[in-house]
Design an enzyme around this catalytic site. Sequence first.
Site, PDB file in Angstrom:
ATOM      1  N   GLU A  47       0.831  -1.211   0.000  1.00  0.00           N
ATOM      2  CA  GLU A  47       0.000   0.000   0.000  1.00  0.00           C
ATOM      3  C   GLU A  47       0.860   1.253   0.000  1.00  0.00           C
ATOM      4  O   GLU A  47       0.578   2.211  -0.724  1.00  0.00           O
ATOM      5  CB  GLU A  47      -0.942   0.010   1.212  1.00  0.00           C
ATOM      6  CG  GLU A  47      -2.073  -0.991   1.128  1.00  0.00           C
ATOM      7  CD  GLU A  47      -3.101  -0.680   0.051  1.00  0.00           C
ATOM      8  OE1 GLU A  47      -3.208   0.486  -0.373  1.00  0.00           O
ATOM      9  OE2 GLU A  47      -3.807  -1.608  -0.367  1.00  0.00           O
ATOM     10  N   ASN A  51       0.941   3.836  -3.075  1.00  0.00           N
ATOM     11  CA  ASN A  51       0.644   5.258  -2.872  1.00  0.00           C
ATOM     12  C   ASN A  51       1.706   6.139  -3.509  1.00  0.00           C
ATOM     13  O   ASN A  51       1.395   7.151  -4.137  1.00  0.00           O
ATOM     14  CB  ASN A  51       0.547   5.591  -1.380  1.00  0.00           C
ATOM     15  CG  ASN A  51      -0.794   5.225  -0.781  1.00  0.00           C
ATOM     16  OD1 ASN A  51      -1.717   4.790  -1.462  1.00  0.00           O
ATOM     17  ND2 ASN A  51      -0.905   5.401   0.530  1.00  0.00           N
ATOM     18  N   ARG A 104      -9.980   4.508  -6.525  1.00  0.00           N
ATOM     19  CA  ARG A 104      -9.328   3.856  -5.395  1.00  0.00           C
ATOM     20  C   ARG A 104     -10.248   3.856  -4.174  1.00  0.00           C
ATOM     21  O   ARG A 104     -11.052   4.760  -4.003  1.00  0.00           O
ATOM     22  CB  ARG A 104      -8.011   4.571  -5.042  1.00  0.00           C
ATOM     23  CG  ARG A 104      -7.091   4.846  -6.228  1.00  0.00           C
ATOM     24  CD  ARG A 104      -6.413   3.632  -6.762  1.00  0.00           C
ATOM     25  NE  ARG A 104      -5.563   3.053  -5.741  1.00  0.00           N
ATOM     26  CZ  ARG A 104      -4.875   1.953  -5.912  1.00  0.00           C
ATOM     27  NH1 ARG A 104      -4.918   1.300  -7.033  1.00  0.00           N
ATOM     28  NH2 ARG A 104      -4.119   1.471  -4.945  1.00  0.00           N
TER      29      ARG A 104
END
Length: 145
Positions: A47, A51, A104
């Site tokens: 993650e 990002n 997202r």
Amino acid sequence: MKKNHLELTFSSLAENVSITRMLIASIGAQLDLSLNDIEELKVAVSEAVSNAIIHGYHNDPDQVVGLEIDFDSEALRVVVRDQGCGIADVEQAMQPAYSTDPERMGLGFVFMQSFMDELQVDSTLNKGTTVTMIKQFDKTRPSSH
């Protein structure tokens, strides 16, 4: 166990997320973590890397993501860095379901917070973001050997 330090930089390509997942899984296996703990580490690290690529660099493949990992038998520290656009409001960005991209889910920071013991996000607009995650290990944890 001696403290170990790994540092790498890689192109901001989506396919490199899976490489970081494999790397953190290998470290988790070395540390004799449970499969569940390894899964959680994989999610948290991927993650943070995602990002950087998606939000920090807007999927520009010509940028570079930095990954730093320090670990011993007591703790694991993972730092993910980008020199991207930065986050205007870190507190807002860390709210569940908040995302600058409507495609997202906005749960990346939520996963990082729930799967790691500490999460620190430092960001400066147009200079980049550094995400630091720490996982403490239970010293009484039984070994599977």
